[in-house]
Scaffold this active site. Structure first.
Site, PDB file in Angstrom:
ATOM      1  N   GLN A  94       0.823  -1.204   0.000  1.00  0.00           N
ATOM      2  CA  GLN A  94       0.000   0.000   0.000  1.00  0.00           C
ATOM      3  C   GLN A  94       0.856   1.253   0.000  1.00  0.00           C
ATOM      4  O   GLN A  94       2.077   1.201   0.152  1.00  0.00           O
ATOM      5  CB  GLN A  94      -0.926  -0.015   1.221  1.00  0.00           C
ATOM      6  N   HIS A  96       0.282   5.759   1.002  1.00  0.00           N
ATOM      7  CA  HIS A  96      -0.608   6.774   1.552  1.00  0.00           C
ATOM      8  C   HIS A  96      -0.338   8.131   0.895  1.00  0.00           C
ATOM      9  O   HIS A  96       0.806   8.440   0.532  1.00  0.00           O
ATOM     10  CB  HIS A  96      -0.415   6.912   3.058  1.00  0.00           C
ATOM     11  N   GLU A 114       3.819   8.075   8.519  1.00  0.00           N
ATOM     12  CA  GLU A 114       3.801   7.214   9.703  1.00  0.00           C
ATOM     13  C   GLU A 114       5.198   6.704  10.002  1.00  0.00           C
ATOM     14  O   GLU A 114       6.154   6.958   9.255  1.00  0.00           O
ATOM     15  CB  GLU A 114       2.851   6.029   9.472  1.00  0.00           C
ATOM     16  N   HIS A 171       4.761   0.376   0.880  1.00  0.00           N
ATOM     17  CA  HIS A 171       5.211  -0.356   2.064  1.00  0.00           C
ATOM     18  C   HIS A 171       4.213  -1.449   2.431  1.00  0.00           C
ATOM     19  O   HIS A 171       3.059  -1.436   1.980  1.00  0.00           O
ATOM     20  CB  HIS A 171       5.369   0.600   3.253  1.00  0.00           C
ATOM     21  N   ARG A 191      -4.426   0.590  -1.776  1.00  0.00           N
ATOM     22  CA  ARG A 191      -3.832  -0.732  -1.964  1.00  0.00           C
ATOM     23  C   ARG A 191      -3.279  -0.873  -3.371  1.00  0.00           C
ATOM     24  O   ARG A 191      -3.953  -0.553  -4.349  1.00  0.00           O
ATOM     25  CB  ARG A 191      -4.866  -1.832  -1.722  1.00  0.00           C
TER      26      ARG A 191
END
Length: 314
Positions: A94, A96, A114, A171, A191
């Protein structure tokens, strides 16, 4: 003086989850495939609740909006989210979006940068961390061809490792890993690949290839990581990352360690050991799996015992 804010939070069922959050932290998990514990969250998809004290029963988002004096933040929403993840199977590959893309395409949602602290990892466990494509065209072609072995970069991991995962980084956690994740408060995931597996209803999960390709950083840029370690009496503070999104540290305490009052709210997660927090003449027991926020104007405090904590703040 403001009391520490202890939180009770939300478990999330995931196709790749398991039982390790119960085994490692003693949580009473609700699902056979419990994948995530949103330990400190004001996100609408899973909010923490204050366990005790003057704000008992309040949702963290409500507390943020009604008592900004506890936090000393310029953010309009609680900007961080702390999770524990049990990857008992491989997570989907996936990526982001950043704030600008998410704001434009996801109804004003924050982007999602993150980072991961590896709490536990089985022998041979790996993550996917980045990709090998040099251009967007090459990225699209390798995805279309399903050339995953050549495209995806695998990295072996062990307990105690730390990874910074900026938005735009392809990642995935691999099977056999438990992490504490600190992230922007966002639930937007695109995804790229999900191993063609089916959910409990026999359906393959949705992919988001156009958006994923839009937001993926090409070529992959890896930021050099250098940790800052500071020794204090009966403790060691390791700073993993400090930027405009968050600061994340690990505190190792063995004995009684003293800390000055923080200028901004501080998120604290006990990932190992037990002991107590002493603040303003009060003592609070701490055990592995506890999560709390130290608001501003709490005063100086002490941690006593043998403890490992992951600490984060804006």
């Amino acid at each position: 003086m403001n009391e520490p804010i202890f939180l009770q939070s939300v478990f999330q069922e995931r196709i790749w989850g398991g039982q390790k959050l119960k085994q490692l932290f003693g949580y009473d998990i609700p699902y056979e495939h419990t994948g995530e514990y949103w330990a400190v969250s004001a996100h609408p998809n899973g909010q923490s609740i204050v366990k005790s004290g003057p704000y008992q029963g309040m949702l963290l988002g409500e507390l943020w909006n009604s008592h900004p004096e506890l936090f000393n933040s310029s953010s309009t929403v609680f900007p961080l989210l702390t999770k524990l993840l049990d990857a008992s199977d491989d997570l989907s590959v996936q990526v982001h979006p950043n704030d600008a893309y998410a704001g434009a395409h996801e109804n004003g949602e924050l982007g999602k940068t993150e980072c991961w602290y590896i709490v536990a990892a089985e022998p041979g466990a790996c993550i996917i961390y980045g990709h090998e494509a040099k251009t967007k065209h090459e990225l699209e072609s390798m995805i279309a061809a399903g050339n995953w072995d050549s495209l995806l970069t695998k990295v072996p991991v062990k307990a105690g490792d730390f990874f910074y995962v900026p938005s735009g980084t392809i990642h995935a956690l691999g099977k056999g890993i438990v992490v504490l994740e600190t992230q922007q408060s966002s639930d937007t995931t695109y995804r790229v690949y999900d191993y063609d597996r089916k959910d409990k209803d026999g359906n393959t999960r949705e992919l988001h290839l156009k958006k994923a390709i839009d937001v993926t950083s090409v070529p992959q840029a890896y930021q050099a990581v250098s940790y800052d370690t500071k020794e204090i009496e009966n403790g060691v503070i390791t700073t993993f990352v400090s930027n405009s999104f968050f600061t994340v540290e690990k505190w190792n305490v063995d004995g009684k360690a003293s800390f000055p009052e923080a200028k901004q709210y501080t998120i604290c997660s006990v990932i190992d050991g037990n002991g107590e927090l002493s603040i303003d003449g009060q003592s609070y027991p701490l055990a592995k799996g506890d999560h709390f926020i130290l608001p501003i104007s709490s005063g100086d405090f002490q941690l006593n015992g043998k403890l490992e904590l992951i600490i984060s703040h804006e």
